[in-house]
Design a protein around this motif. Structure first.
Motif, mmCIF file in Angstrom:
data_model
loop_
_atom_site.group_PDB
_atom_site.id
_atom_site.type_symbol
_atom_site.label_atom_id
_atom_site.label_comp_id
_atom_site.label_asym_id
_atom_site.label_seq_id
_atom_site.Cartn_x
_atom_site.Cartn_y
_atom_site.Cartn_z
ATOM 1 N N UNK A 32 44.084 44.461 34.324
ATOM 2 C CA UNK A 32 44.668 43.173 34.695
ATOM 3 C C UNK A 32 45.262 43.166 36.095
ATOM 4 N N UNK A 33 45.423 44.326 36.702
ATOM 5 C CA UNK A 33 45.934 44.364 38.079
ATOM 6 C C UNK A 33 44.970 43.672 39.043
ATOM 7 N N UNK A 34 43.736 43.433 38.598
ATOM 8 C CA UNK A 34 42.768 42.713 39.433
ATOM 9 C C UNK A 34 43.114 41.235 39.551
ATOM 10 N N UNK A 35 43.969 40.752 38.635
ATOM 11 C CA UNK A 35 44.432 39.374 38.701
ATOM 12 C C UNK A 35 45.792 39.335 39.394
ATOM 13 N N UNK A 36 46.055 38.327 40.231
ATOM 14 C CA UNK A 36 47.392 38.225 40.831
ATOM 15 C C UNK A 36 48.425 37.886 39.766
ATOM 16 N N UNK A 37 49.682 38.171 40.043
ATOM 17 C CA UNK A 37 50.733 37.848 39.100
ATOM 18 C C UNK A 37 52.028 38.554 39.441
ATOM 19 N N UNK A 38 53.133 38.127 38.847
ATOM 20 C CA UNK A 38 54.435 38.726 39.142
ATOM 21 C C UNK A 38 54.568 40.119 38.532
ATOM 22 N N UNK A 39 55.391 40.936 39.137
ATOM 23 C CA UNK A 39 55.640 42.273 38.618
ATOM 24 C C UNK A 39 56.508 42.177 37.365
ATOM 25 N N UNK A 381 39.345 39.275 21.274
ATOM 26 C CA UNK A 381 39.272 40.251 20.182
ATOM 27 C C UNK A 381 38.412 41.444 20.578
ATOM 28 N N UNK A 382 37.745 41.330 21.731
ATOM 29 C CA UNK A 382 37.016 42.452 22.324
ATOM 30 C C UNK A 382 37.247 42.390 23.830
ATOM 31 N N UNK A 383 36.896 43.445 24.535
ATOM 32 C CA UNK A 383 36.945 43.382 25.994
ATOM 33 C C UNK A 383 36.038 42.248 26.469
ATOM 34 N N UNK A 384 36.529 41.467 27.439
ATOM 35 C CA UNK A 384 35.790 40.302 27.938
ATOM 36 C C UNK A 384 35.565 40.459 29.431
ATOM 37 N N UNK A 385 34.343 40.213 29.864
ATOM 38 C CA UNK A 385 34.057 40.258 31.294
ATOM 39 C C UNK A 385 34.125 38.863 31.876
ATOM 40 N N UNK A 386 34.921 38.717 32.932
ATOM 41 C CA UNK A 386 35.035 37.429 33.624
ATOM 42 C C UNK A 386 35.127 37.674 35.128
ATOM 43 N N UNK A 387 34.245 37.051 35.868
ATOM 44 C CA UNK A 387 34.284 37.091 37.332
ATOM 45 C C UNK A 387 34.322 38.539 37.843
ATOM 46 N N UNK A 388 33.481 39.382 37.242
ATOM 47 C CA UNK A 388 33.404 40.802 37.600
ATOM 48 C C UNK A 388 34.694 41.567 37.311
ATOM 49 N N UNK A 389 35.517 41.022 36.436
ATOM 50 C CA UNK A 389 36.743 41.682 36.007
ATOM 51 C C UNK A 389 36.696 41.846 34.490
#
Length: 502
Positions: A32-39, A381-389
């Protein structure tokens, strides 16, 4: 000695929780570090800005401003990805595999069980298919008498508030909507408008409040810790009232159907009977077998919850918008005059509601600015691929509908109330199919949206036929809060005057 032991236990517990948090955080942050967001902070994650219901919308808007429409958050150890741009909305809402509701919906389980709102997988598909015929227009037509009788009481109640400078309209609408859904779903009257202090009415309100509080509480979101809170005690007390009532109605209705042999849809005079949702459930079969009473109760309770709170919010904010825009209110009146053609006091009929095209645009624009359900969630419910992430298994994937509806990329001049946005010529080619989602979209869209629109039209048009609505002086500014649905923390106030027709 006891104090020392308690201190040691507290330190050990805190240490264990910290280790658990760190393990799951590192595991999820790997992706999830590939997505921006607060610490996130240890243990609480990013929950602090969402510490109360009225802070949810401002905090979410601030997050969007800082990190864009798609970003990640943590509530305690629970990872979340918020989706709000065109690409991510289409990805999520068009998916036939990401249909499990987020963990927040688990807080409904003791109340709603695994009814249509909370269930998933094969059970959800079977019951969705079974219940869809209940919302056919031929069934919906039969509820006009319910709309008429309940709104007659509403008009009587509002008449006692004529010429007051600041009437909070929401409590009146909420009780009316509760009467509507109870009679249409269960075929019984609870007289919420006449007995607003009933245990049933109070219990519905209590449960709606508890669910949203749990979703943003680092303590109450954990079932083990939640059971030590006062809310848990209140929940059990409320559920006893709600479930006893629902089961009582189900048993009475079953007895009526069996003893009076009214399994067919025609009465002794050859007149088509009005089927409630409960009747349809009692008559239906899943896998060739009658639906168990407990499953019927879950569906009835689901209709009761989802069917009154959402329409209450929609009707209230539509009236609020009309009170603040006199020229638009007058256009609705002009349309109603054409429909009723001097027979201003006649009962509502299905054909009338179908003819209210401009009012429908008004309602849709109100739903855009004030979506009754401002936030929806799914769970991977499983790993999901979205936008190469990779979005790891267990992540909550959410849509902040309130933010989507106010995105200038989708709706130019988004804060202005413009019903003409929803004229057919403006929506056919220019509208992104996932930009306007007051009833969600895709596989898990709201099954009752046609019923809801009819009820909203019936209630709003009935009020406007009797009253003129004006803004307060100075104009009342709503303080939006999320309590399972969108509400105003300081009420929704307006001035009401008796309408004088030409």
């Amino acid at each position: 000695m006891i104090l020392i032991m308690l201190t040691v236990c507290l330190l050990i517990t805190s240490g264990v929780l910290l280790v658990i948090w760190y393990y799951y955080h590192v595991k999820n942050e790997r992706y999830l570090s590939q997505f921006p967001g607060p610490k996130p902070l240890p243990l609480v994650g990013n929950a602090l800005p969402f510490s109360s219901a009225e802070k949810i919308i401002p905090a979410m808007l601030e997050m969007e401003k800082k990190f864009g429409k798609t970003f990640r958050l943590y509530f305690a150890i629970e990872p979340n990805v918020m989706m709000g741009d065109s690409k991510s909305l289409e990805f999520l809402l068009s998916s036939n595999s990401i249909i499990d509701k987020s963990a927040t919906y688990d807080y409904f389980n003791r109340w709603l069980g695994t009814g249509l709102l909370t269930s998933t997988g094969e059970k959800w598909r079977k019951y969705r298919k079974t219940l869809t015929p209940a919302f056919h227009f031929q069934i919906l037509e039969q509820f006009m008498d319910v709309f008429n009788s309940t709104t007659d009481i509403l008009i009587e109640k509002l008449s006692k508030n004529i010429d007051k400078p600041d009437v909070d309209i929401y409590p009146f609408i909420q009780l009316c909507a509760l009467d509507v859904i109870c009679e249409s779903s269960m075929g019984t009257c609870i007289n919420a408008q006449l007995e607003s202090n009933s245990k049933y009415v109070k219990s519905v309100k209590e449960m709606a409040r508890i669910v949203i509080e749990r979703g943003f509480s680092p303590i109450q979101m954990f079932e083990t810790l939640y059971k030590f809170t006062y809310n848990y005690y209140l929940e059990l007390r409320s559920l006893k009232v709600l479930h006893n009532f629902s089961m009582g109605v189900i048993q009475n209705r079953k007895s009526l159907l069996e003893n009076e042999k009214v399994q067919d849809d025609i009465d002794d005079f050859g007149i088509k009977k009005r089927l409630t949702f409960l009747d349809i459930l009692l008559k239906s079969k899943v896998d060739g077998k009658p639906i168990p009473d407990v499953c019927i109760r879950e569906e009835v309770d689901t209709f009761m919850f989802a069917g009154h709170d959402t329409t209450s919010s929609a009707i209230t904010f539509t009236l609020y918008c009309l009170s603040n825009h006199q020229e638009i209110q007058q256009k609705v009146i002009d349309e109603l005059k054409e429909i009723y053609n001097n027979d201003w006091n006649r009962p509502i009929c299905y054909r009338d509601l179908q003819s209210m095209k401009y009012l429908e645009s008004v309602i849709k624009e109100s739903l855009r600015l004030y979506p009754p359900v401002p936030l929806i969630g799914r769970q991977a419910i499983n790993d999901v691929e979205y936008d190469n992430k990779i979005i790891p298994k267990g992540t909550m994937i959410n849509v902040f509908i309130y933010g989507v509806h106010r995105n200038p990329d989708f709706f130019p001049d988004p804060l202005t109330f413009k019903p003409d946005r929803f004229k057919s010529e403006n929506t056919i080619s220019n509208q992104n199919p996932y930009a306007y989602i007051p009833f969600s979209a895709g596989t898990r869209n709201c099954i009752g949206q046609k019923f809801a629109m009819l009820e909203i039209k019936a209630t709003v048009s009935k009020i406007l036929r009797h009253f003129e609505l004006f803004e307060t002086k100075p104009r009342h500014q709503v303080q939006l809060t999320v309590e399972s649905i969108l509400k105003s923390n300081n009420g929704v106030k307006m001035s009401i005057r008796k309408r004088k027709l030409e």
